[in-house]
Design an enzyme around this catalytic site. Structure first.
Site, PDB file in Angstrom:
ATOM      1  N   LYS A   1      -1.725 -13.790 -15.965  1.00 43.59           N
ATOM      2  CA  LYS A   1      -2.291 -15.122 -16.156  1.00 43.59           C
ATOM      3  C   LYS A   1      -3.727 -15.162 -15.615  1.00 43.59           C
ATOM      4  O   LYS A   1      -4.639 -15.616 -16.275  1.00 43.59           O
ATOM      5  CB  LYS A   1      -1.408 -16.158 -15.446  1.00 43.59           C
ATOM      6  CG  LYS A   1      -1.928 -17.565 -15.549  1.00 43.59           C
ATOM      7  CD  LYS A   1      -1.015 -18.556 -14.853  1.00 43.59           C
ATOM      8  CE  LYS A   1      -1.708 -19.899 -14.752  1.00 43.59           C
ATOM      9  NZ  LYS A   1      -0.928 -20.881 -14.011  1.00 43.59           N
TER      10      LYS A   1
ATOM     11  N   GLU B   1      -1.849  -5.251  -8.751  1.00 39.94           N
ATOM     12  CA  GLU B   1      -0.822  -4.337  -9.279  1.00 39.94           C
ATOM     13  C   GLU B   1      -1.017  -4.145 -10.787  1.00 39.94           C
ATOM     14  O   GLU B   1      -0.986  -3.033 -11.304  1.00 39.94           O
ATOM     15  CB  GLU B   1       0.591  -4.908  -9.033  1.00 39.94           C
ATOM     16  CG  GLU B   1       1.016  -4.971  -7.582  1.00 39.94           C
ATOM     17  CD  GLU B   1       0.584  -6.238  -6.883  1.00 39.94           C
ATOM     18  OE1 GLU B   1      -0.350  -6.933  -7.367  1.00 39.94           O
ATOM     19  OE2 GLU B   1       1.176  -6.549  -5.832  1.00 39.94           O
TER      20      GLU B   1
ATOM     21  N   GLY C   1       3.023 -19.321 -13.644  1.00 36.64           N
ATOM     22  CA  GLY C   1       3.437 -17.956 -13.969  1.00 36.64           C
ATOM     23  C   GLY C   1       4.952 -17.828 -14.087  1.00 36.64           C
ATOM     24  O   GLY C   1       5.478 -17.246 -15.038  1.00 36.64           O
ATOM     25  N   ARG C   2       5.677 -18.396 -13.134  1.00 43.44           N
ATOM     26  CA  ARG C   2       7.148 -18.246 -13.134  1.00 43.44           C
ATOM     27  C   ARG C   2       7.819 -19.157 -14.160  1.00 43.44           C
ATOM     28  O   ARG C   2       9.035 -19.140 -14.286  1.00 43.44           O
ATOM     29  CB  ARG C   2       7.688 -18.478 -11.725  1.00 43.44           C
ATOM     30  CG  ARG C   2       7.257 -19.787 -11.086  1.00 43.44           C
ATOM     31  CD  ARG C   2       7.540 -19.812  -9.588  1.00 43.44           C
ATOM     32  NE  ARG C   2       6.999 -20.992  -8.932  1.00 43.44           N
ATOM     33  CZ  ARG C   2       5.756 -21.108  -8.482  1.00 43.44           C
ATOM     34  NH1 ARG C   2       4.892 -20.117  -8.637  1.00 43.44           N
ATOM     35  NH2 ARG C   2       5.346 -22.216  -7.893  1.00 43.44           N
TER      36      ARG C   2
ATOM     37  N   GLU D   1       9.577 -19.003  -4.987  1.00 42.63           N
ATOM     38  CA  GLU D   1       8.132 -19.219  -5.051  1.00 42.63           C
ATOM     39  C   GLU D   1       7.854 -20.705  -5.311  1.00 42.63           C
ATOM     40  O   GLU D   1       6.844 -21.239  -4.869  1.00 42.63           O
ATOM     41  CB  GLU D   1       7.498 -18.352  -6.152  1.00 42.63           C
ATOM     42  CG  GLU D   1       5.996 -18.202  -5.989  1.00 42.63           C
ATOM     43  CD  GLU D   1       5.402 -17.056  -6.807  1.00 42.63           C
ATOM     44  OE1 GLU D   1       5.274 -15.935  -6.283  1.00 42.63           O
ATOM     45  OE2 GLU D   1       5.057 -17.285  -7.974  1.00 42.63           O
TER      46      GLU D   1
ATOM     47  N   HIS E   1      32.593  -5.417  -4.985  1.00 41.65           N
ATOM     48  CA  HIS E   1      32.865  -4.223  -4.187  1.00 41.65           C
ATOM     49  C   HIS E   1      31.738  -3.941  -3.206  1.00 41.65           C
ATOM     50  O   HIS E   1      31.633  -2.831  -2.679  1.00 41.65           O
ATOM     51  CB  HIS E   1      33.104  -3.032  -5.114  1.00 41.65           C
ATOM     52  CG  HIS E   1      34.310  -3.264  -5.975  1.00 41.65           C
ATOM     53  ND1 HIS E   1      35.582  -2.953  -5.558  1.00 41.65           N
ATOM     54  CD2 HIS E   1      34.451  -3.855  -7.184  1.00 41.65           C
ATOM     55  CE1 HIS E   1      36.451  -3.305  -6.504  1.00 41.65           C
ATOM     56  NE2 HIS E   1      35.782  -3.861  -7.496  1.00 41.65           N
TER      57      HIS E   1
ATOM     58  N   LYS F   1      -2.283 -10.783   0.056  1.00 37.13           N
ATOM     59  CA  LYS F   1      -3.160 -10.116  -0.931  1.00 37.13           C
ATOM     60  C   LYS F   1      -4.535  -9.857  -0.322  1.00 37.13           C
ATOM     61  O   LYS F   1      -5.116  -8.794  -0.502  1.00 37.13           O
ATOM     62  CB  LYS F   1      -3.347 -11.002  -2.167  1.00 37.13           C
ATOM     63  CG  LYS F   1      -2.137 -11.139  -3.054  1.00 37.13           C
ATOM     64  CD  LYS F   1      -2.547 -11.900  -4.316  1.00 37.13           C
ATOM     65  CE  LYS F   1      -1.373 -12.391  -5.105  1.00 37.13           C
ATOM     66  NZ  LYS F   1      -1.733 -13.314  -6.170  1.00 37.13           N
TER      67      LYS F   1
HETATM   68  O1  F6P Z   1       3.070 -13.653  -6.678  1.00 38.40           O
HETATM   69  C1  F6P Z   1       1.960 -14.441  -6.894  1.00 38.40           C
HETATM   70  C2  F6P Z   1       1.669 -14.605  -8.334  1.00 38.40           C
HETATM   71  O2  F6P Z   1       0.502 -15.338  -8.449  1.00 38.40           O
HETATM   72  C3  F6P Z   1       2.804 -15.241  -9.129  1.00 38.40           C
HETATM   73  O3  F6P Z   1       2.842 -16.602  -9.027  1.00 38.40           O
HETATM   74  C4  F6P Z   1       2.525 -14.745 -10.489  1.00 38.40           C
HETATM   75  O4  F6P Z   1       3.625 -14.898 -11.336  1.00 38.40           O
HETATM   76  C5  F6P Z   1       2.185 -13.301 -10.202  1.00 38.40           C
HETATM   77  O5  F6P Z   1       1.454 -13.355  -8.983  1.00 38.40           O
HETATM   78  C6  F6P Z   1       1.377 -12.613 -11.245  1.00 38.40           C
HETATM   79  O6  F6P Z   1       0.179 -13.285 -11.482  1.00 38.40           O
HETATM   80  P1  F6P Z   1      -0.697 -13.023 -12.781  1.00 38.40           P
HETATM   81  O7  F6P Z   1       0.125 -13.374 -13.962  1.00 38.40           O
HETATM   82  O8  F6P Z   1      -1.905 -13.884 -12.622  1.00 38.40           O
HETATM   83  O9  F6P Z   1      -1.056 -11.558 -12.788  1.00 38.40           O
END
Ligand code: F6P
Length: 556
Positions: free
Chosen positions: A218, A224, A280-281, A366, A397, A517
């Protein structure tokens, strides 16, 4: 003295805990001590008749909860005093209910029909949603039919979604849930972790000529995702003699940040956008679901959206006493704030729903892991429940022993599907029998008398007693189709919304994840510096950095 930036705990006293319904619920919880699920069924053997509800092909049974009619009435009073229906209507109307970011919260617009009108700042957002969906559908058809090929003209066989959090968990969960709807010609994989092992294992057996990457972010700022996207770019360039023309055929992007995407080198023509009013979620039904659409096809994706919308309509129009997500949210508040539960188990009895607990972890934790109210005052009550779980029967289990005989109160959601999707249909009977049995055992247990009657030796009786009174909701879907999955996810989205309204928090920001971060950026520089860095962390962190540098043969 309170510093300008610290939160004022004193000003929350007259907040939620001061509401008459909150106080009545606290008294009611005291009075209810000793009332068990078994005693509630003894008093009213038909209580399921009043406490089970149906919508969108889902049967939802709340009768195995520690609730009476009075509990429900008081919870509904609380909902009314917290103005949940007004807040719900404000969300659907596009008001900026994400107060800390001054944004509307309109995931419901992502699945609104073409002719719906939902406005943000006076602008109808629905046509834009459908424009992107149409582009996604067109692209999916081209890839699925083989019209869109890789750089060497070969057909795409694997799509890899690179993203994390909300840009990963939704499509990953839904792809697994809807595997039976995915054709054999195209499969999806998901890379999220900054640990290079994730990318390496995901691509180890793949042919770059037949692989398409969807980079989903987003913000387009996520470490990452951008790191894995660079690794993917290199993997493609290595395969095609550094010919940068290959990038256009093997990369598309999903983002709200067109500039960032262009700077990375992905053709903006190959970007699918969404909007800042989609959290995002809450984004799996936006372009973030492109990998899923590629796998199951645009028609099934449309069905998924229809299922979301169907449940949205239930939530928007059903009166509170029968409103399933509203009741689910209130029940969680009951356990969290009045009965002292800290966690909530999610137990899908479906292999296809394997990733649902991880998906719901982000959705709930979150969203509702917050310590201040909308007005910025520190809460003086518990918020966000801890979500965890695993598919049945594996969990049975592993951790169910604690659920049955441990000392902690863990309300559970059992989620099962009536119609088998695998060919081994007799195994489905066993699966569902286990789900029903576990919910029954948790609720009613096994008493000393029952054990004695069954001839259990006296010395074993204390060890074998199951006290019962462990509450659960059972959600039984008639089938696991794209439509039903959409409804199931919307059910949880709105449940989370209700909790957030009761707790008076902003369920749609996530500032807490920022600090880690920022610190990671500094520490990365310190880990890779050629010369020993001047470390100014606490002694624990400094030592960890030194030890890592030493292990990597870097001067300390
Ligand atoms: O974990 C933090 C966060 O901002 C989430 O809310 C989001 O889903 C995720 O990182 C990934 O963010 P992006 O879609 O901006 O890469």
């Amino acid at each position: 003295m309170t510093s300008a930036r610290s939160v004022d705990r004193s000003r929350s006293a007259a907040g939620r805990r001061g509401l008459p319904a909150w106080q009545a619920l606290a008294r009611h919880a005291d009075e209810q001590q000793g009332v068990t699920v078994r005693s509630l069924f003894d008093q009213d053997p038909d209580r399921t008749r009043d406490l089970a509800f149906e919508t969108c092909g889902m049967y939802v049974d709340f009768s195995k909860h520690r609730i009476t009619r009075t509990t429900l009435r008081l919870l509904l009073d609380l909902a009314q005093q917290c103005e949940v229906t007004q807040r719900r209507d404000a969300m659907f109307a596009g008001e900026k209910i994400n107060v800390s970011e001054q944004r509307a919260v309109l995931h419901v617009a992502l699945r609104a029909p073409r002719d719906a009108v939902i406005t943000v700042d006076g602008h109808n957002v629905v046509p834009g949603v459908h424009r992107v969906l149409d582009r996604m559908a067109d692209f999916s058809r081209r890839v699925r039919s083989g019209e869109w090929t890789g750089h060497t003209g070969r057909r795409i066989h694997t799509v890899i979604n690179i993203g994390i959090g909300g840009s990963d968990l939704g499509p990953r969960m839904a792809y697994q849930a809807l595997l039976p709807y995915a054709g054999p010609q195209l499969s999806a994989r998901f890379v999220s972790n900054v640990d290079g092992a994730d990318f390496v294992t995901a691509t180890a057996d793949l042919d770059p000529a037949e692989t398409l990457f969807i980079v989903s972010s987003k913000s387009w700022h996520t470490l990452e995702t951008l790191t894995n996207a660079r690794a993917a770019r290199q993997w493609i360039l290595d395969a095609f003699g550094s010919d940068t023309a290959a990038v256009a055929k093997h990369f598309v992007a999903v983002s709200t940040n067109a500039e960032g995407v262009a700077e990375f080198g992905i053709d903006p023509q190959n970007m699918f956008g969404f909007w800042d009013w989609v959290g995002g979620r809450y984004s799996m039904d936006s372009a973030v679901g492109l990998s899923l659409m590629l796998a199951i096809g645009p028609d099934q994706f449309t069905e998924l959206l229809a299922g979301f919308h169907e449940l949205d309509e239930h939530f928007r129009t059903t009166r509170p006493e029968h409103n399933i997500p509203l009741l689910m949210g209130l029940l969680e508040v009951w356990y969290n704030n009045f009965l002292g539960a800290q966690t909530q188990a999610v137990l899908p009895y479906s292999h296809y729903l394997e990733h649902l607990p991880s998906y719901l972890q982000q959705l709930e934790m979150e969203s509702n892991g917050k310590h201040v109210t909308l007005a910025g005052h520190h809460v003086d009550y518990q918020t966000g429940q801890i979500i965890w779980g695993q598919p049945g029967t594996n969990g049975q289990h592993a951790f169910y022993q604690l659920l049955h005989q441990g000392t902690k109160l863990v309300p559970a959601d059992f989620i099962g599907v009536a119609e088998p999707l695998s060919k081994l249909t007799e195994q489905h009977d066993l699966l569902l029998a286990n789900m029903f049995a576990q919910a029954e055992a948790l609720a009613f247990g096994r008493s000393e008398d029952q054990l004695r009657e069954a001839g259990v030796p006296e010395e074993q009786i204390p060890h074998r007693v199951c006290e019962g009174n462990r509450p659960s909701t059972t959600v039984l879907l008639d089938r696991l189709s794209p439509r039903r999955l959409g409804s199931l996810i919307a059910l949880y989205e709105h449940k989370v919304f209700i909790e957030g309204v009761i707790w008076d928090i902003d369920s749609f920001d996530q500032w807490g994840v920022e600090l880690g971060k920022i610190l990671a950026t500094t520490i990365t520089d310190e880990l890779i510096a050629d010369n020993p860095p001047a470390l100014a962390h606490d002694s624990s962190t400094n030592e960890l950095i030194r030890r890592y540098r030493a292990a990597r043969n870097r001067p300390i």
